[in-house]
Design a protein around this motif. Structure first.
Motif, PDB file in Angstrom:
ATOM      1  N   ASP A 184       0.865  -1.172   0.000  1.00 47.92           N
ATOM      2  CA  ASP A 184       0.000   0.000   0.000  1.00 47.92           C
ATOM      3  C   ASP A 184       0.902   1.223   0.000  1.00 47.92           C
ATOM      4  O   ASP A 184       2.132   1.099  -0.023  1.00 47.92           O
ATOM      5  N   GLY A 185       0.314   2.406   0.011  1.00 44.85           N
ATOM      6  CA  GLY A 185       1.104   3.614   0.143  1.00 44.85           C
ATOM      7  C   GLY A 185       1.412   3.891   1.599  1.00 44.85           C
ATOM      8  O   GLY A 185       1.078   3.125   2.498  1.00 44.85           O
ATOM      9  N   ALA A 187       6.584  -0.339   5.521  1.00 41.11           N
ATOM     10  CA  ALA A 187       6.760  -1.425   6.494  1.00 41.11           C
ATOM     11  C   ALA A 187       6.669  -2.785   5.817  1.00 41.11           C
ATOM     12  O   ALA A 187       7.461  -3.695   6.101  1.00 41.11           O
ATOM     13  N   ILE A 188       5.697  -2.947   4.911  1.00 42.86           N
ATOM     14  CA  ILE A 188       5.574  -4.214   4.185  1.00 42.86           C
ATOM     15  C   ILE A 188       6.776  -4.419   3.265  1.00 42.86           C
ATOM     16  O   ILE A 188       7.258  -5.547   3.084  1.00 42.86           O
ATOM     17  N   LEU A 189       7.287  -3.325   2.674  1.00 44.54           N
ATOM     18  CA  LEU A 189       8.475  -3.410   1.821  1.00 44.54           C
ATOM     19  C   LEU A 189       9.674  -3.903   2.629  1.00 44.54           C
ATOM     20  O   LEU A 189      10.438  -4.768   2.170  1.00 44.54           O
ATOM     21  N   ILE A 190       9.839  -3.390   3.842  1.00 43.96           N
ATOM     22  CA  ILE A 190      10.920  -3.857   4.721  1.00 43.96           C
ATOM     23  C   ILE A 190      10.720  -5.329   5.061  1.00 43.96           C
ATOM     24  O   ILE A 190      11.679  -6.117   5.077  1.00 43.96           O
ATOM     25  N   HIS A 191       9.473  -5.709   5.333  1.00 45.53           N
ATOM     26  CA  HIS A 191       9.162  -7.113   5.601  1.00 45.53           C
ATOM     27  C   HIS A 191       9.527  -7.994   4.414  1.00 45.53           C
ATOM     28  O   HIS A 191      10.074  -9.101   4.587  1.00 45.53           O
ATOM     29  N   GLU A 192       9.251  -7.530   3.187  1.00 45.82           N
ATOM     30  CA  GLU A 192       9.563  -8.302   1.986  1.00 45.82           C
ATOM     31  C   GLU A 192      11.068  -8.501   1.837  1.00 45.82           C
ATOM     32  O   GLU A 192      11.528  -9.589   1.471  1.00 45.82           O
ATOM     33  N   HIS A 230      12.386  -9.867   5.871  1.00 45.54           N
ATOM     34  CA  HIS A 230      11.593 -10.896   6.551  1.00 45.54           C
ATOM     35  C   HIS A 230      11.442 -10.624   8.053  1.00 45.54           C
ATOM     36  O   HIS A 230      11.414 -11.552   8.870  1.00 45.54           O
ATOM     37  N   ILE A 231      11.345  -9.349   8.377  1.00 44.27           N
ATOM     38  CA  ILE A 231      11.054  -8.941   9.756  1.00 44.27           C
ATOM     39  C   ILE A 231       9.540  -8.882   9.915  1.00 44.27           C
ATOM     40  O   ILE A 231       8.829  -8.455   9.008  1.00 44.27           O
ATOM     41  N   ASP A 232       9.042  -9.328  11.071  1.00 49.19           N
ATOM     42  CA  ASP A 232       7.602  -9.222  11.315  1.00 49.19           C
ATOM     43  C   ASP A 232       7.149  -7.789  11.052  1.00 49.19           C
ATOM     44  O   ASP A 232       7.739  -6.833  11.558  1.00 49.19           O
ATOM     45  N   VAL A 233       6.069  -7.651  10.276  1.00 50.88           N
ATOM     46  CA  VAL A 233       5.684  -6.333   9.768  1.00 50.88           C
ATOM     47  C   VAL A 233       5.323  -5.346  10.875  1.00 50.88           C
ATOM     48  O   VAL A 233       5.476  -4.130  10.716  1.00 50.88           O
ATOM     49  N   TRP A 234       4.870  -5.855  12.028  1.00 46.86           N
ATOM     50  CA  TRP A 234       4.471  -4.943  13.091  1.00 46.86           C
ATOM     51  C   TRP A 234       5.662  -4.166  13.656  1.00 46.86           C
ATOM     52  O   TRP A 234       5.508  -3.049  14.150  1.00 46.86           O
ATOM     53  N   ILE A 235       6.865  -4.742  13.545  1.00 47.49           N
ATOM     54  CA  ILE A 235       8.047  -4.076  14.106  1.00 47.49           C
ATOM     55  C   ILE A 235       8.403  -2.808  13.322  1.00 47.49           C
ATOM     56  O   ILE A 235       8.476  -1.719  13.905  1.00 47.49           O
ATOM     57  N   PRO A 236       8.636  -2.899  11.982  1.00 48.85           N
ATOM     58  CA  PRO A 236       8.917  -1.644  11.264  1.00 48.85           C
ATOM     59  C   PRO A 236       7.736  -0.678  11.265  1.00 48.85           C
ATOM     60  O   PRO A 236       7.929   0.536  11.255  1.00 48.85           O
TER      61      PRO A 236
END
Length: 296
Positions: free
Chosen positions: A45-46, A52-57, A60-66
């Motif tokens: 999303d924007g 945060a999802i981009l960092i997760h991708e 592979h960090i749980d998305v809630w952290i970033p």
């Protein structure tokens, strides 16, 4: 006599039952969007959610952290620069969102790319909208936009659009143009849904009427519908075929909600079938008798 200070008011607003319920609904909707639609299908999303999802991708960090770490500086900014109550509402919503993302096992809902983009956006929009109605935000870009809007006069939409354009360019570069295009669909769907949730039927519009029977129009709006009016001195006429003919008149304007405008227009049309009316959407209203309590 007891004097209530601003901190007490802010805290009481945070623990208000309605605001808590709206936060729970909003955070649940956002969690469904993130874990049920977007992450399993590698969609973004924007805003800070997309980053945060981009960092997760990538890592592979749980998305809630970033998501929490990215938003925390903007909560601090809002606490210092905008409104303490608003910052507390936002912090509570972010803590709830992080908790929901960590503990709730949301299964993948669909693999269809268009459905993921569309309904992912719908649930993100519901999440953002409900949280805004509760008095906070779950995306720090709203804080940037609010602060910049107050300081420079740019609209919230202009600021968010500029920042998200950069985000989508990054997505296109690293994940491909198709992912970026689906992300744009998600983003615009989320905007429309969140706008409707925030404004809904309470959205204010301006109704302007030009009529030779302006006194009748004023009486209908003020006395029958109990609405304030603004009167401009103007002219009617100058029509094709009779351009030189004009008449002085009062141009009547009033600000009403989406639910009210139909009945007012109907009453005016009944009193004067030839009355000229037009409506305009209003992005912001301050002062006067039509001001509504801020969602913040």
């Amino acid at each position: 006599m007891h004097t209530t200070n601003k901190n007490e008011i802010g805290f009481s607003r945070v623990i208000n039952f309605k605001s808590i319920l709206l936060k729970i609904l909003g955070v649940l909707a956002a969690t469904i969007a993130i874990k049920g639609f977007m992450i399993p299908n590698h969609f973004l999303d924007g805003g800070l959610l997309g980053i945060a999802i981009l960092i997760h991708e990538f890592y592979h960090i749980d998305v809630w952290i970033p998501l929490l770490l990215l938003n925390l500086p903007f909560v601090i900014i809002s606490f210092k620069k905008i409104d303490k109550s608003f910052a507390l509402h936002s912090l509570l919503a972010l803590i709830l969102l992080g908790t929901y993302l960590y503990v709730l096992p949301i299964p993948e809902i669909t693999k269809d790319h268009f459905l993921v983009a569309a309904f992912g956006g719908v649930f993100v929009g519901l999440g953002i909208g409900f949280v805004i109605r509760s008095g906070g935000v779950i995306d720090g870009l709203e804080v940037i936009a609010e602060f910049t809007n107050k300081k420079f006069g740019l609209t919230t939409s202009e600021i968010i659009m500029a920042i998200n354009t950069i985000v989508f360019l990054i997505i296109a570069f690293f994940l491909g143009l198709e992912k970026a295009m689906y992300s744009i669909i998600t983003f615009f769907t989320a905007i429309k849904v969140s706008d409707y949730v925030v404004d809904g039927f309470e959205k204010l519009i301006c109704l302007t009427i030009i009529s030779p029977n302006d006194q009748v129009i004023k009486d209908i709006i003020v006395n029958k519908f109990d609405k304030p009016i603004t009167v401009y001195k103007g002219q009617r006429g100058n029509l094709p075929g009779s351009f030189t003919i004009s008449h002085d008149c009062d141009i009547v304007a009033t600000v009403v909600t989406r639910l009210e405008v139909h009945n007012i227009k109907k009453a005016i049309a009944h009193a004067d079938p030839k009355a000229f009316m037009f409506v305009q959407n209003i992005n912001e209203v301050k002062g006067g008798l039509v001001s509504r309590e801020s969602h913040h």
